[in-house]
Write an enzyme that holds these catalytic residues in place. Structure first.
Site, PDB file in Angstrom:
ATOM      1  N   ASP A 253       0.844  -1.196   0.000  1.00 44.64           N
ATOM      2  CA  ASP A 253       0.000   0.000   0.000  1.00 44.64           C
ATOM      3  C   ASP A 253       0.874   1.239   0.000  1.00 44.64           C
ATOM      4  O   ASP A 253       2.061   1.174   0.302  1.00 44.64           O
ATOM      5  CB  ASP A 253      -0.815   0.056   1.302  1.00 44.64           C
ATOM      6  CG  ASP A 253      -1.852  -1.036   1.358  1.00 44.64           C
ATOM      7  OD1 ASP A 253      -2.096  -1.654   0.326  1.00 44.64           O
ATOM      8  OD2 ASP A 253      -2.396  -1.247   2.457  1.00 44.64           O
ATOM      9  N   LYS A 275      -4.497   2.746  -3.127  1.00 39.16           N
ATOM     10  CA  LYS A 275      -5.895   2.751  -3.543  1.00 39.16           C
ATOM     11  C   LYS A 275      -6.492   4.143  -3.529  1.00 39.16           C
ATOM     12  O   LYS A 275      -7.624   4.335  -3.146  1.00 39.16           O
ATOM     13  CB  LYS A 275      -6.701   1.815  -2.639  1.00 39.16           C
ATOM     14  CG  LYS A 275      -6.517   0.367  -3.050  1.00 39.16           C
ATOM     15  CD  LYS A 275      -7.396  -0.525  -2.243  1.00 39.16           C
ATOM     16  CE  LYS A 275      -7.019  -0.452  -0.798  1.00 39.16           C
ATOM     17  NZ  LYS A 275      -7.713  -1.446   0.016  1.00 39.16           N
ATOM     18  N   MET A 388      -8.596   7.018   9.653  1.00 42.27           N
ATOM     19  CA  MET A 388      -9.035   7.629   8.386  1.00 42.27           C
ATOM     20  C   MET A 388     -10.026   8.761   8.622  1.00 42.27           C
ATOM     21  O   MET A 388     -10.986   8.924   7.870  1.00 42.27           O
ATOM     22  CB  MET A 388      -9.683   6.559   7.476  1.00 42.27           C
ATOM     23  CG  MET A 388      -8.716   5.466   7.110  1.00 42.27           C
ATOM     24  SD  MET A 388      -9.465   4.166   6.128  1.00 42.27           S
ATOM     25  CE  MET A 388     -10.237   3.163   7.376  1.00 42.27           C
TER      26      MET A 388
END
Ligand code: SAH
Length: 480
Positions: A253, A275, A388
């Protein structure tokens, strides 16, 4: 001519049932006696008095005791002797008496006086690695030992055990040395050791039998879902490090730090599957398909994820996809952001005085936020760790206040936790979005809410001081 003095001759001695004399009754003697007992020796301890553990062993008839001060007759039935007193003259007398009887003597911490040395060692079941610097550089020997400890995980013990049990079969199957060498290489490149690592001993026995019959299946690919931790490579697990060193392909990632990636095998292929919208990142379905395809092609794949693969890392979905295709998998936990950020900000996540529970929460988007049970989150005596959440601080604040959390509740935002660029912004819930905006907090950042967050100011130990006000007088802005 060799520039070195004559080296020691290494040997592993079978002491089972043989008498070994330890002179001395203190802690050093106890350690030596313990190691000798583990090797099955009959241990005689000679000393005026015994320290408590030795006395206990004597009472349990695990050792024998020669009371008094050293006398050469103590050596009569001994194969080896260790002088472990703190008196140099006594140790010397022991060694000299032993020399006269041609009994090998070791004087603890005295390389010059010792006729044999006891090496530093790494033990994995029946496999033993002994290290010696000839007594000249014990610290170096210790350093080498530490490295070897890391390099040879516990599966080597199980492997050594399995091979030792099957020694006759191996010899019968590959009688010539060359054939044995080739067969052995085949054995180790197969699934055997991986299965031992996963403690799947029955499957390992089967793989061994297959290899011995020579009908081992072709090398199979595998996928390890590996947690890379928060960024500091010191927070990787040893298992993660080993897998990074064995990988053919690494899918990582964006969250995985360069420092961590640098530890991977040089010639491993690296594929970034960030992503983020608009950066050409892969969808989860594409990642799953790629993992399956690479493993099916026989590659050893490491799927490297920030933090822990099973905490907001979609590792569960990947494992499901891999299992559905019967791909060989393992999961290696990593230090998740909540743990790493809390540690590096001096915030204990639980505390007897303030918090008896911890909730890991995602505040990724509208849907996530609406789905949360805000009245449960707003309750006292717990700590909330929001992942997040940088873009959603306004909603988080509004929801918590609306559900009754006091506006004075402390919060801390940890940006780039554990990394050189770490910043901590700390304040009260009332000021949450404003303070974060004033300091332009950016991802990756973790929001911690609860009484414990106040400790960011009092227990700070890593990196820069926390930022507690919106103005330029705050330490970071002053320094910038
Ligand atoms: N699997 C990861 C979480 C992935 S979700 C883990 O276990 O940590 C990504 C979120 O994790 C980020 O938005 C941020 O909230 C948090 N995060 C990850 N690394 C971080 C770091 N070094 N500092 C602060 N937050 C971090």
């Amino acid at each position: 001519m060799s520039p070195h003095p004559p080296a020691l001759f290494p040997l592993f001695a079978d002491l089972r049932g043989r008498r070994v004399l330890v002179v001395g009754g203190g802690a050093v003697a106890r350690r030596k006696a313990e190691a000798l007992l583990q090797a099955g020796a009959r241990v005689l301890v000679g000393a005026p008095v015994l320290e408590p553990q030795l006395a206990q062993w004597l009472a349990a008839a695990r050792i024998e005791h020669l009371a008094g001060t050293f006398a050469p007759e103590w050596l009569d039935a001994a194969w080896l002797v260790i002088a472990a007193t703190d008196d140099v003259a006594t140790n010397r007398a022991v060694v000299e008496a032993a020399d006269a009887r041609r009994i090998f003597a070791n004087a603890v911490d005295d390389a010059g006086l010792s006729r044999f040395h006891v090496p530093a060692r790494v033990e994995r079941g029946p496999l033993q690695i002994a290290i010696s610097s000839g007594g000249g550089a014990p610290m170096l020997a210790r350093l080498v030992r530490e490295r070897l400890e890391l390099q040879f995980d516990e599966s080597f013990g199980a492997l050594a055990d399995l091979l030792a049990r099957n020694r006759q079969r191996i010899r019968a199957r590959w009688p010539g040395l060359d054939a044995r060498r080739r067969g052995f290489a085949g054995l180790l490149s197969g699934p055997l050791q991986g299965l031992l690592r996963k403690r799947q001993h029955l499957a390992a026995e089967r793989a061994f039998d297959d290899a011995l019959r020579g009908d081992a299946p072709p090398a199979r690919g595998s996928v390890a879902l590996v947690g890379a931790g928060p960024g500091d490579p010191g927070l990787l697990t040893l298992r993660a490090l080993r897998l990074l060193n064995e990988a053919d392909v690494i899918l990582h990632d964006r969250l995985v730090s360069d420092e961590v990636l640098q530890l991977a095998r040089r010639d491993a292929e690296r594929i970034s599957v960030g992503k983020h919208a608009g950066d050409g990142g892969h969808s989860q379905a594409q990642i799953n398909a790629l993992l399956v395809a690479l493993a099916a092609a026989g590659k050893r794949v490491v799927r490297l994820k920030g933090g822990d693969p099973f905490v907001f890392g979609r590792g569960g979905e990947e494992l499901q996809a891999l299992r559905a295709h019967a791909i060989d998998c393992e999961v290696v936990p990593g230090i998740t952001a909540a743990l790493a950020c809390a540690a590096h900000a001096g915030i204990p996540l639980t505390h007897r005085d303030h918090a008896q529970a911890l909730q890991l929460v995602t505040a990724h988007g509208r849907d996530d936020i609406d789905a949360l049970d805000w009245s449960a989150l707003a309750r006292p005596r717990q700590t909330l760790a929001f992942y997040m959440g940088v873009a959603a601080l306004d909603q988080v604040q509004a929801q918590l206040l609306a559900h009754g959390m006091p506006a004075t509740t402390p919060f801390a935002i940890v940006e780039n936790g554990s990394r050189a660029a770490q910043r901590v912004v700390a304040g009260a819930l009332a000021d949450l979005p404003a303070l974060a905006r004033a300091h332009a907090v950016r991802a990756p950042a973790l929001l911690i809410v609860g009484e414990v967050a106040a400790h960011a100011c009092s227990l700070h130990w890593f990196g820069r001081e926390p930022l507690t006000t919106a103005d330029a007088a705050s330490p970071l802005l002053a320094a910038a």
